[in-house]
Design a protein around this motif. Structure first.
Motif, PDB file in Angstrom:
ATOM      1  N   VAL A 427      -3.855 -13.375  -8.486  1.00 42.17           N
ATOM      2  CA  VAL A 427      -5.013 -12.808  -9.165  1.00 42.17           C
ATOM      3  C   VAL A 427      -6.163 -12.609  -8.174  1.00 42.17           C
ATOM      4  O   VAL A 427      -6.517 -13.520  -7.422  1.00 42.17           O
ATOM      5  N   GLY A 428      -6.695 -11.401  -8.158  1.00 41.11           N
ATOM      6  CA  GLY A 428      -7.829 -11.117  -7.289  1.00 41.11           C
ATOM      7  C   GLY A 428      -7.454 -10.566  -5.940  1.00 41.11           C
ATOM      8  O   GLY A 428      -8.308 -10.032  -5.223  1.00 41.11           O
ATOM      9  N   ASP A 429      -6.172 -10.670  -5.552  1.00 39.79           N
ATOM     10  CA  ASP A 429      -5.747 -10.155  -4.249  1.00 39.79           C
ATOM     11  C   ASP A 429      -5.438  -8.661  -4.332  1.00 39.79           C
ATOM     12  O   ASP A 429      -5.205  -8.106  -5.406  1.00 39.79           O
ATOM     13  N   LYS A 430      -5.385  -8.046  -3.174  1.00 34.17           N
ATOM     14  CA  LYS A 430      -5.059  -6.625  -3.077  1.00 34.17           C
ATOM     15  C   LYS A 430      -3.650  -6.380  -3.605  1.00 34.17           C
ATOM     16  O   LYS A 430      -2.709  -7.090  -3.247  1.00 34.17           O
ATOM     17  N   MET A 431      -3.494  -5.388  -4.467  1.00 34.49           N
ATOM     18  CA  MET A 431      -2.191  -5.023  -5.034  1.00 34.49           C
ATOM     19  C   MET A 431      -1.662  -3.791  -4.327  1.00 34.49           C
ATOM     20  O   MET A 431      -2.415  -2.836  -4.078  1.00 34.49           O
ATOM     21  N   LYS A 432      -0.368  -3.820  -4.020  1.00 35.49           N
ATOM     22  CA  LYS A 432       0.274  -2.685  -3.353  1.00 35.49           C
ATOM     23  C   LYS A 432       1.461  -2.228  -4.199  1.00 35.49           C
ATOM     24  O   LYS A 432       2.452  -2.960  -4.309  1.00 35.49           O
ATOM     25  N   PRO A 433       1.385  -1.055  -4.806  1.00 33.96           N
ATOM     26  CA  PRO A 433       2.495  -0.577  -5.631  1.00 33.96           C
ATOM     27  C   PRO A 433       3.820  -0.599  -4.867  1.00 33.96           C
ATOM     28  O   PRO A 433       3.903  -0.142  -3.729  1.00 33.96           O
TER      29      PRO A 433
END
Length: 630
Positions: A427-433
């Protein structure tokens, strides 16, 4: 996998609002992960101290490759952390379970106090049937509150539960009952699915006919059907509860005592009975529920899995209840009576954490965005994904259409064998599809070549776990050699059987299986198990099955069949074969295609080369075929 392979990596990413990270239990990833690396045993000890124990541990971990012991000599009962500590605290009247049936008019609510009372009564009812600590109990039930009660009642008295998904057929149920040596089977008269009534009791009747280990069958009656119970062997769920003592003291369990056996398909015909133990599994599921899902006291958590799968064990029952969460459970399927039913449920109940499979997401994409747009989904705070890789297209749709581009997506990779999340985007971290994320604090994972050397970013290899973790399986029931293979395939690492690739930031993309397991709608199917069901038909000489990409299910099953002399291909025979698989293994294993062939590609030793069939089907290069017989 013979060699590494190049993967073209997407560069797109999204960053949630900073408030998610600032208000999360775990905080920033890098400092949290470094705290774990600095002192792994202290890290796990601090997590374990958040729970209640009857007796403290001597050592956090003892490791003698490939066997681990966690929280040695500690005593506990997992139900004390799922129930008693909430009932004895300020959550006694908090809602523990909210249940919605397939007909949305049927709802039930159980507070922690009420759930605790039912678990104790049913635990005593099981004792009255002669169930003792260490005995195996098989659960083959619909998804109703009584299912959760039965699970926790087994744990309360130290019985080892073995849950079999209610969609499996009689043969699959029978093999699992016999392998676990189950003393009691708990079932119901019926389950409901897509408006149809499924007669569970008749499937159990067939399954226990050749299972002499079964002494009693407990039947939950949900209908007015006049189902007569055989008095010498069958008992009514609520009748035995009614006469049971209301107080059941928890059995004192050692941290390494078995908690449950859960069967998962492998690459050979016999399903693997994964054994999880009480202490480490409790710590792992509690930790990941609280810190990966960032579970808050106000959350309403909905995991759409079934208790028959590990996701249901860990993130419907043990993990959320150990944190004192409110858990929604539902018998509904995603598109019945229409594709808006799940979104209506989220709006009605006020779900805040929603955890589902990419298969479901792709199904919703097929039906169109107009369905979720009919409902108010503003209660959602966190979205989760589990079961198979979440492809970038599905990620984008989930993020934008369901999360309204503000909910973090917690993509998770883990297995029946691992018991808990291993890779995730916190939660809160950068998401990478397309990327699951990084190893969570507590887990050391990497992508390596066949010799165990780390792969460079962009180079695919095998996903491995480099060190033990609390909720790891301890063995495979009646087959410890299969357990050791996990730790002896690539160096001294745990080899997951999945292909993966890292990027420059350490994010891991899981690509798919490296073995002969087909994942249909998030459910693992062993090729040999499906092939066995096909060959059991007298017309079939040999069969081979492969997984084909499917836009909704992730993979579908295609079967290649050779016939015995005297039989000819026909549509009627195809239908008979599909029906045979359905009756043996359940609808999830049914082939979507059957192709009759004159012969199957084999090695000189007689092993069917499924990858040759798959390459031909997909129009790909089959690679090295030097061992091909012809």
């Amino acid at each position: 996998m013979s060699d590494n392979f190049d993967v073209k990596l997407e560069k797109k990413s999204y960053l949630p609002e900073y408030s998610y990270r600032d208000n999360s239990w775990i905080g920033e990833y890098e400092p949290a992960y470094q705290r774990f690396l600095d002192d792994p045993e202290r890290f796990w000890s601090e997590i374990a101290h958040e729970l209640e124990w009857m007796q403290p541990w001597d050592n956090v971990m003892e490791w003698e490759h490939p066997y681990a012991k966690w929280f040695t000599n500690a005593k506990l009962n997992i139900t004390c952390n799922c129930l008693d500590r909430h009932v004895n605290g300020d959550k006694r009247n908090k809602v523990a379970l909210m249940w919605r049936g397939e007909d949305e008019l049927h709802e039930r609510v159980l507070t922690y106090r009420q759930l605790h009372a039912q678990v104790m009564r049913f635990a005593n009812a099981l004792k009255g049937l002669g169930v003792k600590k260490g005995d195996a109990v098989c659960l083959y039930m619909p998804f109703v509150p009584e299912h959760v009660v039965a699970i926790l009642a087994c744990a309360r008295i130290g019985a080892v539960h073995s849950i079999v998904y209610g969609g499996f057929g009689a043969d699959a149920l029978n093999s699992r009952i016999r392998d676990a040596n189950a003393k009691v089977v708990i079932t119901a008269d019926v389950s409901y699915r897509r408006g149809k009534t499924i007669m569970l009791k008749s499937i159990v009747d067939e399954a226990v006919t050749h299972a002499p280990c079964v002494e009693k069958v407990v039947v939950l009656k949900r209908t007015d059907l006049n189902i007569e119970l055989m008095p010498e062997k069958e008992v009514d769920f609520y009748e035995i509860m009614a006469s049971a003592d209301p107080v059941c003291e928890p059995e004192v369990m050692d941290a390494e005592d078995p908690l449950f056996i859960l069967y998962t398909s492998g690459t050979t015909g016999k399903p693997k009975g994964i054994v999880h133990t009480c202490g480490g599994y409790m710590v792992g599921t509690y930790y990941t529920t609280k810190y990966v899902f960032d579970m808050k006291d106000s959350d309403v958590h909905w995991c759409t899995a079934d208790p028959g799968w590990i996701t249901g064990h860990s993130y419907i029952v043990y993990g959320p209840l150990s944190t004192g969460a409110t858990v929604l459970i539902s018998e509904t399927v995603p598109d019945y009576p229409d594709p808006g039913i799940w979104w209506k449920t989220i709006e009605d109940i006020g779900v805040t954490i929603f955890y589902t499979a990419p298969t479901s997401i792709r199904m919703f994409m097929k039906y169109g965005e107009e369905w979720p747009e009919k409902y108010n989904l503003d209660s959602l705070r966190i979205l989760g994904s589990v079961g198979e890789p979440l492809n970038p297209e599905a990620f984008e749709w989930y993020y934008r259409k369901i999360g309204k581009a503000k909910c973090p997506i917690i993509d998770t990779w883990w297995q029946t064998e691992t018991g808990m999340h291993m890779l995730a985007t916190l939660v809160g971290d950068k998401m990478k599809p397309g990327f699951t994320g990084k190893p969570i604090p507590g887990v050391i994972a990497d992508v390596v070549d066949k010799d165990g050397n780390p792969c460079a970013p962009g180079i695919g290899g095998l996903l491995v776990i480099k060190a033990p973790w609390p909720s790891m399986m301890r063995t495979i029931h009646n087959d410890d050699e299969r357990y050791r293979q996990y730790w002896n395939t690539v160096g001294n690492y745990y080899t997951a059987g999945d292909l993966a690739v890292k990027d420059e930031d350490g994010y891991i993309m899981v690509i798919g299986r490296s073995d002969d397991v087909i994942i249909v709608a998030g459910h693992n199917l062993g090729t040999a198990e499906v092939e066995s069901a096909l060959v059991s038909q007298e017309a079939v000489a040999e069969a081979a099955v492969i997984g084909k990409p499917d836009p909704v299910k992730g993979q579908s099953v295609k079967a290649f069949v050779t016939l015995c002399v005297g039989y000819k291909p026909s549509d009627a025979l195809k239908n008979d074969l599909i029906y045979n698989v359905r009756m043996s293994l359940g609808p999830i294993a049914m082939p979507s295609e059957i192709e009759f062939v004159d012969s199957l590609p084999k090695t000189r030793s007689g092993k069917i080369m499924r990858r040759v069939l798959k390459a031909k089907e997909m129009g790909l290069d089959p690679g090295d075929i030097s061992t091909l017989e012809d």
